[in-house]
Design an enzyme around this catalytic site. Sequence first.
Site, mmCIF file in Angstrom:
data_model
loop_
_atom_site.group_PDB
_atom_site.id
_atom_site.type_symbol
_atom_site.label_atom_id
_atom_site.label_comp_id
_atom_site.label_asym_id
_atom_site.label_seq_id
_atom_site.Cartn_x
_atom_site.Cartn_y
_atom_site.Cartn_z
ATOM 1 N N ARG A 46 -2.188 -5.658 -8.544
ATOM 2 C CA ARG A 46 -0.993 -6.463 -8.287
ATOM 3 C C ARG A 46 -0.823 -7.599 -9.270
ATOM 4 N NH1 ARG A 46 -2.908 -8.248 -2.776
ATOM 5 N NH2 ARG A 46 -4.770 -8.112 -4.050
ATOM 6 N N LYS A 55 -15.912 -6.601 5.139
ATOM 7 C CA LYS A 55 -14.869 -7.319 5.875
ATOM 8 C C LYS A 55 -14.918 -6.975 7.357
ATOM 9 C CE LYS A 55 -11.621 -7.322 2.027
ATOM 10 N NZ LYS A 55 -10.358 -6.786 1.490
ATOM 11 N N SER A 60 -3.256 -7.935 2.900
ATOM 12 C CA SER A 60 -3.438 -7.822 4.347
ATOM 13 C C SER A 60 -3.745 -9.179 4.972
ATOM 14 C CB SER A 60 -4.565 -6.830 4.645
ATOM 15 O OG SER A 60 -4.258 -5.590 4.073
ATOM 16 N N HIS A 104 0.838 -1.201 0.000
ATOM 17 C CA HIS A 104 0.000 0.000 0.000
ATOM 18 C C HIS A 104 0.875 1.254 0.000
ATOM 19 C CE1 HIS A 104 -3.020 -2.820 2.099
ATOM 20 N NE2 HIS A 104 -3.577 -2.514 0.947
HETATM 21 N N1 COA Z 1 -0.404 -3.968 -1.467
HETATM 22 C C1 COA Z 1 -0.842 -4.872 -0.608
HETATM 23 N N2 COA Z 1 -2.076 -5.345 -0.606
HETATM 24 C C2 COA Z 1 -2.910 -4.843 -1.515
HETATM 25 C C3 COA Z 1 -2.529 -3.880 -2.453
HETATM 26 C C4 COA Z 1 -1.202 -3.445 -2.411
HETATM 27 N N3 COA Z 1 -0.735 -2.545 -3.259
HETATM 28 N N4 COA Z 1 -3.571 -3.603 -3.242
HETATM 29 C C5 COA Z 1 -4.589 -4.360 -2.789
HETATM 30 N N5 COA Z 1 -4.174 -5.112 -1.759
HETATM 31 C C6 COA Z 1 -4.943 -6.116 -1.027
HETATM 32 C C7 COA Z 1 -5.486 -5.639 0.268
HETATM 33 O O1 COA Z 1 -4.537 -5.831 1.290
HETATM 34 C C8 COA Z 1 -6.697 -6.521 0.426
HETATM 35 O O2 COA Z 1 -6.256 -7.760 0.929
HETATM 36 P P1 COA Z 1 -7.208 -8.708 1.786
HETATM 37 O O3 COA Z 1 -8.400 -9.015 0.928
HETATM 38 O O4 COA Z 1 -6.332 -9.859 2.045
HETATM 39 O O5 COA Z 1 -7.594 -7.961 3.028
HETATM 40 C C9 COA Z 1 -7.160 -6.726 -1.012
HETATM 41 O O6 COA Z 1 -6.042 -6.461 -1.818
HETATM 42 C C10 COA Z 1 -8.215 -5.773 -1.496
HETATM 43 O O7 COA Z 1 -8.587 -4.937 -0.480
HETATM 44 P P2 COA Z 1 -8.725 -3.383 -0.516
HETATM 45 O O8 COA Z 1 -7.784 -2.717 -1.434
HETATM 46 O O9 COA Z 1 -8.666 -2.925 0.886
HETATM 47 O O10 COA Z 1 -10.102 -3.230 -1.152
HETATM 48 P P3 COA Z 1 -11.430 -3.887 -0.735
HETATM 49 O O11 COA Z 1 -11.730 -4.945 -1.693
HETATM 50 O O12 COA Z 1 -11.430 -4.236 0.712
HETATM 51 O O13 COA Z 1 -12.392 -2.689 -1.024
HETATM 52 C C11 COA Z 1 -13.194 -0.487 -0.843
HETATM 53 C C12 COA Z 1 -12.393 -1.587 -0.218
HETATM 54 C C13 COA Z 1 -13.264 0.588 0.194
HETATM 55 C C14 COA Z 1 -12.499 0.093 -2.059
HETATM 56 C C15 COA Z 1 -14.584 -0.996 -1.288
HETATM 57 O O14 COA Z 1 -15.091 -1.890 -0.342
HETATM 58 C C16 COA Z 1 -15.549 0.139 -1.407
HETATM 59 O O15 COA Z 1 -15.509 0.868 -2.385
HETATM 60 N N6 COA Z 1 -16.399 0.293 -0.380
HETATM 61 C C17 COA Z 1 -17.346 1.385 -0.307
HETATM 62 C C18 COA Z 1 -18.736 0.948 -0.744
HETATM 63 C C19 COA Z 1 -18.908 1.247 -2.191
HETATM 64 O O16 COA Z 1 -18.730 2.345 -2.667
HETATM 65 N N7 COA Z 1 -19.306 0.216 -2.924
HETATM 66 C C20 COA Z 1 -19.478 0.321 -4.338
HETATM 67 C C21 COA Z 1 -18.139 0.107 -5.017
HETATM 68 S S1 COA Z 1 -18.362 -1.006 -6.314
#
Ligand code: COA
Length: 162
Positions: free
Chosen positions: A92, A41, A130, A17
Site C-alpha cells: 500500500r 496477532k 484492519s 483486501h
Molecule cells: N488492504 C487493507 N489492509 C491491508 C492490505 C490491503 N490491501 N494489505 C495489507 N493490509 C494490512 C492488514 O489489514 C494488516 O493490518 P493490521 O496490521 O492493522 O492488522 C497489515 O496490513 C498487514 O497484515 P497482513 O497482510 O494480514 O499480514 P501480517 O503481517 O499479519 O502477516 C502472514 C500475515 C500470514 C502473511 C504472516 O504472519 C505469515 O507469513 N505467517 C506464517 C508464519 C510464517 O511463515 N512466517 C515466516 C514468514 S517471514
Amino acid sequence: MVTAIYPGTFDPPTYGHLDVIKRAAAVFDRIIVGVAVNTKKETLFTAEERVALINRMITDLSNDNITVSSFSGLVVDFACESGAFIILRGLRTFSDFEYEFQMALANRKLLDKIETVFIIPTEQYALASSSVVREIVSLGGDAGSFIPHFIEQGLKHKLGKA
Ligand code: COA
C-alpha cells in the site's frame, strides 16, 4: 495453471483486501486466500469467522477461481500444500515495503522456488488496514468506506457496540 496464495490475518478483511483479490484473480488462474491461524496477532474474529467473512465478500464476484481456507504454520508450507509457488501481498505505502521485503526474502530462504508478487491496491484503499477499521468502529465512527455493512455489524458485535 498458475495458482497464487494470498496469505494474511484478515481481522477483518477490508475493501483493500478485496481489491487485491479482484486484481489478482484477473492475472492468475487460481487464487487461494489463506487466513493465518497462529500469527503473533491476537484476533477479534476466529479463523472460521474470517474465512466466512471473506467468502461472503467475494460472493458478488461470481468468480469460481477464488477459494478461501485457513492455515497454521509456515506460509511456504501452505503454498506447497496448495500447489502454489506464488505468494501475493498487497503493497500500500512505502512504509509497507521494508516489512514485505524482509518477509519475501525470508520465505525465499525457506523455499527457493517461492516468488512473492506485490499488488498495489487502488489508492482509495491505500490507507486502509484492519486495525484502523477496528479503531474506527470501536470509537463509534463510520467504517463504511473500508468494509461492507455485514462486517461492520460483526465488528460492533465483537466490540460490544451493537
Ligand atoms: N488492504 C487493507 N489492509 C491491508 C492490505 C490491503 N490491501 N494489505 C495489507 N493490509 C494490512 C492488514 O489489514 C494488516 O493490518 P493490521 O496490521 O492493522 O492488522 C497489515 O496490513 C498487514 O497484515 P497482513 O497482510 O494480514 O499480514 P501480517 O503481517 O499479519 O502477516 C502472514 C500475515 C500470514 C502473511 C504472516 O504472519 C505469515 O507469513 N505467517 C506464517 C508464519 C510464517 O511463515 N512466517 C515466516 C514468514 S517471514
